[in-house]
Design a protein around this motif. Structure first.
Motif, PDB file in Angstrom:
ATOM      1  N   TYR A 205      66.450 -58.583 -13.160  1.00 11.72           N
ATOM      2  CA  TYR A 205      68.871 -58.236 -13.846  1.00 11.72           C
ATOM      3  C   TYR A 205      68.364 -58.400 -15.423  1.00 11.72           C
ATOM      4  CZ  TYR A 205      68.158 -63.425 -14.713  1.00 11.72           C
ATOM      5  OH  TYR A 205      68.054 -64.874 -15.818  1.00 11.72           O
ATOM      6  N   LYS A 206      67.721 -58.789 -15.266  1.00 13.80           N
ATOM      7  CA  LYS A 206      67.014 -59.055 -16.997  1.00 13.80           C
ATOM      8  C   LYS A 206      67.118 -57.603 -17.523  1.00 13.80           C
ATOM      9  CE  LYS A 206      65.097 -63.291 -16.765  1.00 13.80           C
ATOM     10  NZ  LYS A 206      63.634 -64.127 -17.273  1.00 13.80           N
ATOM     11  N   THR A 207      66.483 -56.388 -16.906  1.00 14.00           N
ATOM     12  CA  THR A 207      66.225 -55.183 -17.486  1.00 14.00           C
ATOM     13  C   THR A 207      66.960 -53.752 -17.241  1.00 14.00           C
ATOM     14  OG1 THR A 207      65.368 -54.783 -15.076  1.00 14.00           O
ATOM     15  CG2 THR A 207      63.946 -56.087 -16.525  1.00 14.00           C
ATOM     16  N   ARG A 208      68.780 -54.551 -17.297  1.00 18.39           N
ATOM     17  CA  ARG A 208      69.505 -53.923 -16.462  1.00 18.39           C
ATOM     18  C   ARG A 208      70.014 -52.604 -17.886  1.00 18.39           C
ATOM     19  NH1 ARG A 208      71.567 -56.784 -11.076  1.00 18.39           N
ATOM     20  NH2 ARG A 208      69.476 -56.304  -9.822  1.00 18.39           N
ATOM     21  N   PHE A 209      70.269 -53.860 -18.755  1.00 16.53           N
ATOM     22  CA  PHE A 209      70.696 -53.593 -20.028  1.00 16.53           C
ATOM     23  C   PHE A 209      70.392 -52.063 -20.455  1.00 16.53           C
ATOM     24  CE2 PHE A 209      71.192 -57.777 -19.683  1.00 16.53           C
ATOM     25  CZ  PHE A 209      72.448 -58.079 -19.065  1.00 16.53           C
ATOM     26  N   ALA A 210      71.041 -51.796 -20.940  1.00 12.04           N
ATOM     27  CA  ALA A 210      71.024 -49.894 -21.774  1.00 12.04           C
ATOM     28  C   ALA A 210      70.187 -50.363 -23.407  1.00 12.04           C
ATOM     29  CB  ALA A 210      71.828 -48.993 -22.523  1.00 12.04           C
ATOM     30  N   GLY A 211      68.685 -49.706 -23.587  1.00  7.70           N
ATOM     31  CA  GLY A 211      68.447 -50.449 -24.780  1.00  7.70           C
ATOM     32  C   GLY A 211      67.539 -51.063 -23.965  1.00  7.70           C
ATOM     33  N   MET A 212      67.110 -51.647 -22.624  1.00  4.98           N
ATOM     34  CA  MET A 212      66.322 -52.467 -22.601  1.00  4.98           C
ATOM     35  C   MET A 212      64.590 -52.026 -22.435  1.00  4.98           C
ATOM     36  SD  MET A 212      63.724 -53.433 -19.974  1.00  4.98           S
ATOM     37  CE  MET A 212      63.315 -51.768 -19.013  1.00  4.98           C
ATOM     38  N   GLU A 213      63.414 -53.569 -23.571  1.00  2.76           N
ATOM     39  CA  GLU A 213      62.124 -52.988 -23.736  1.00  2.76           C
ATOM     40  C   GLU A 213      61.317 -54.117 -22.758  1.00  2.76           C
ATOM     41  OE1 GLU A 213      62.460 -50.180 -27.586  1.00  2.76           O
ATOM     42  OE2 GLU A 213      61.916 -52.533 -27.819  1.00  2.76           O
ATOM     43  N   PHE A 214      60.314 -54.104 -22.500  1.00  2.00           N
ATOM     44  CA  PHE A 214      59.111 -54.699 -22.538  1.00  2.00           C
ATOM     45  C   PHE A 214      57.888 -54.935 -22.347  1.00  2.00           C
ATOM     46  CE2 PHE A 214      58.377 -51.738 -19.115  1.00  2.00           C
ATOM     47  CZ  PHE A 214      56.606 -51.740 -18.896  1.00  2.00           C
ATOM     48  N   PHE A 215      57.472 -55.854 -23.263  1.00  2.00           N
ATOM     49  CA  PHE A 215      55.992 -56.123 -23.629  1.00  2.00           C
ATOM     50  C   PHE A 215      54.528 -55.637 -22.391  1.00  2.00           C
ATOM     51  CE2 PHE A 215      52.156 -57.083 -25.683  1.00  2.00           C
ATOM     52  CZ  PHE A 215      52.279 -57.029 -27.095  1.00  2.00           C
ATOM     53  N   ASP A 216      54.391 -54.395 -22.286  1.00  2.00           N
ATOM     54  CA  ASP A 216      53.904 -54.498 -21.704  1.00  2.00           C
ATOM     55  C   ASP A 216      51.049 -54.860 -21.732  1.00  2.00           C
ATOM     56  OD1 ASP A 216      52.504 -51.984 -23.380  1.00  2.00           O
ATOM     57  OD2 ASP A 216      53.115 -50.888 -21.735  1.00  2.00           O
ATOM     58  N   GLY A 217      51.450 -55.250 -22.843  1.00  4.60           N
ATOM     59  CA  GLY A 217      50.248 -55.536 -23.224  1.00  4.60           C
ATOM     60  C   GLY A 217      49.664 -54.883 -23.752  1.00  4.60           C
ATOM     61  N   LEU A 218      50.471 -53.133 -24.207  1.00  8.47           N
ATOM     62  CA  LEU A 218      50.287 -52.621 -25.656  1.00  8.47           C
ATOM     63  C   LEU A 218      50.772 -52.846 -26.566  1.00  8.47           C
ATOM     64  CD1 LEU A 218      48.604 -49.665 -23.080  1.00  8.47           C
ATOM     65  CD2 LEU A 218      47.027 -52.015 -24.289  1.00  8.47           C
ATOM     66  N   GLY A 219      51.830 -52.513 -26.293  1.00  6.16           N
ATOM     67  CA  GLY A 219      53.487 -52.658 -27.182  1.00  6.16           C
ATOM     68  C   GLY A 219      54.800 -52.487 -26.456  1.00  6.16           C
ATOM     69  N   TRP A 220      56.008 -51.910 -26.822  1.00 12.14           N
ATOM     70  CA  TRP A 220      57.364 -52.663 -26.270  1.00 12.14           C
ATOM     71  C   TRP A 220      57.341 -50.870 -25.345  1.00 12.14           C
ATOM     72  CZ3 TRP A 220      59.339 -56.829 -25.663  1.00 12.14           C
ATOM     73  CH2 TRP A 220      59.104 -57.887 -26.680  1.00 12.14           C
ATOM     74  N   ASP A 222      59.833 -48.723 -22.565  1.00 16.76           N
ATOM     75  CA  ASP A 222      61.330 -48.677 -21.773  1.00 16.76           C
ATOM     76  C   ASP A 222      61.393 -47.839 -20.476  1.00 16.76           C
ATOM     77  OD1 ASP A 222      61.050 -45.841 -23.026  1.00 16.76           O
ATOM     78  OD2 ASP A 222      62.546 -46.048 -24.290  1.00 16.76           O
ATOM     79  N   ASP A 223      59.867 -47.835 -20.177  1.00 17.78           N
ATOM     80  CA  ASP A 223      59.377 -46.916 -19.037  1.00 17.78           C
ATOM     81  C   ASP A 223      59.756 -47.948 -18.254  1.00 17.78           C
ATOM     82  OD1 ASP A 223      58.544 -45.843 -17.129  1.00 17.78           O
ATOM     83  OD2 ASP A 223      56.397 -45.379 -18.234  1.00 17.78           O
ATOM     84  N   ARG A 224      61.070 -47.669 -17.482  1.00 18.69           N
ATOM     85  CA  ARG A 224      60.952 -48.769 -16.152  1.00 18.69           C
ATOM     86  C   ARG A 224      60.196 -48.280 -14.885  1.00 18.69           C
ATOM     87  NH1 ARG A 224      66.374 -51.033 -17.018  1.00 18.69           N
ATOM     88  NH2 ARG A 224      66.644 -50.078 -18.715  1.00 18.69           N
ATOM     89  N   GLU A 225      60.143 -47.445 -14.888  1.00 18.86           N
ATOM     90  CA  GLU A 225      59.020 -46.727 -13.525  1.00 18.86           C
ATOM     91  C   GLU A 225      57.583 -47.751 -13.484  1.00 18.86           C
ATOM     92  OE1 GLU A 225      59.652 -45.252 -11.042  1.00 18.86           O
ATOM     93  OE2 GLU A 225      61.527 -45.000 -11.839  1.00 18.86           O
ATOM     94  N   ARG A 226      57.047 -48.182 -15.006  1.00 18.30           N
ATOM     95  CA  ARG A 226      55.532 -48.619 -15.606  1.00 18.30           C
ATOM     96  C   ARG A 226      56.570 -49.958 -14.906  1.00 18.30           C
ATOM     97  NH1 ARG A 226      51.809 -48.181 -18.255  1.00 18.30           N
ATOM     98  NH2 ARG A 226      51.217 -46.102 -17.194  1.00 18.30           N
ATOM     99  N   LEU A 227      57.461 -50.331 -15.424  1.00 19.09           N
ATOM    100  CA  LEU A 227      57.838 -51.719 -15.170  1.00 19.09           C
ATOM    101  C   LEU A 227      58.027 -51.673 -13.271  1.00 19.09           C
ATOM    102  CD1 LEU A 227      58.817 -54.591 -16.011  1.00 19.09           C
ATOM    103  CD2 LEU A 227      61.028 -54.060 -15.730  1.00 19.09           C
ATOM    104  N   ARG A 228      58.565 -51.264 -13.160  1.00 18.26           N
ATOM    105  CA  ARG A 228      58.890 -51.240 -11.500  1.00 18.26           C
ATOM    106  C   ARG A 228      57.226 -50.992 -10.613  1.00 18.26           C
ATOM    107  NH1 ARG A 228      63.759 -48.970 -11.458  1.00 18.26           N
ATOM    108  NH2 ARG A 228      62.691 -46.375 -12.544  1.00 18.26           N
TER     109      ARG A 228
END
Length: 274
Positions: A205-220, A222-228
């Motif tokens: 639910y935290k990732t549903r906002f427009a402009g969402m980014e997550f830290f993937d170990g390399l940087g920020w 916005d690839d939602r497929e990678r997060l899934r």
């Protein structure tokens, strides 16, 4: 920032030697520095941080989505207020609300070694990690409904904790409280709001906002497929690192030189100073 590596549970048979990456601020740095590097607070005093799959919203790209508009209409009878910590009125009522939530919510079950009391709320309220509060009040009777504790250091904010009256759960009150904080921080001209981590499906639910980014170990990212992919595959990573996992490698290469987030330096002087 100074970085240290604290050992976690290893697996000798598979040569897995994991570490928790911890960060410590230099004298000229503030918590905003740690947040920008993908770290989140490891204590309430904001003296130690840990590297994680942190989630944030780029408020320059944020617009209210369909889901948020629906929830806002559901909660039309609630009024919102945003105040510095020391300016919260009717403090006892808000503390009572928070204590009830901590004692009733399944999210607090693992921490509930005993019944929580008012002192437990105050220990989370009167700390550097809580600078501001966002509250929701029922306009029909003036009852407190929800409270969010935030750390605000322009241009960033951190959504630290949330409490609400579970009677309002059918209104998606938790989602509305978080989206209210995102909207409020955008209105104050901030660049980003950090929402915690996303390590299981229930946290998406935290990732549903427009402009969402997550830290993937390399940087920020916005690839939602990678997060899934991370969420679906992480249970298979008991005996290997992510950069060895075939499905992750298929989705993209491991670190390139330009991806490096940190470089090791000689920390001998810092070690001696400790």
């Amino acid at each position: 920032m100074r970085v240290a590596f604290s050992e976690c549970t290893p697996n000798y048979e598979t040569h897995l030697a994991p570490y928790q990456v911890l960060g410590f601020l230099d004298d000229d740095e503030t918590p905003a520095t740690a947040f920008g590097h993908g770290m989140l607070p490891s204590n309430r005093e904001l003296t130690r941080f840990y590297l994680a799959r942190s989630v944030r919203v780029d408020l320059g790209k944020y617009t209210e989505g369909k889901r948020e508009r629906y929830v806002r209409k559901q909660c039309a009878s609630l009024s919102r207020d945003f105040v510095p910590r020391g300016q919260l009125e009717h403090l006892d009522d808000w503390v009572d609300l928070s204590v009830r939530y901590m004692n009733e919510s399944p999210r607090w079950a693992s921490q509930r070694k005993r019944l929580f009391e008012a002192e437990d709320v105050m220990a989370r309220l009167n700390v550097p990690m809580t600078t501001h509060l966002l509250t929701l009040t029922d306009t029909s009777n003036g009852a407190p409904v929800a409270l969010a504790m935030l750390y605000v250091e322009p241009p960033v904010a951190y959504y630290a904790r949330a409490f609400y009256d579970i009677k309002y759960r059918n209104l998606s009150i938790g989602s509305y409280l978080m989206s209210s904080a995102v909207n409020e921080m955008q209105g104050h001209g901030l660049s980003h709001i950090y929402l915690g981590t996303c390590y299981y499906e229930g946290a998406r639910y935290k990732t549903r906002f427009a402009g969402m980014e997550f830290f993937d170990g390399l940087g920020w990212s916005d690839d939602r497929e990678r997060l899934r992919l991370l969420l679906s595959q992480q249970d298979d990573l008991h005996d290997q690192h992510l950069f060895d996992h075939p499905s992750y490698l298929a989705a993209g290469p491991p670190p390139r030189s330009e991806d490096a987030t940190t470089r090791l330096v000689d920390l001998s002087n810092w070690t001696e100073e400790r």
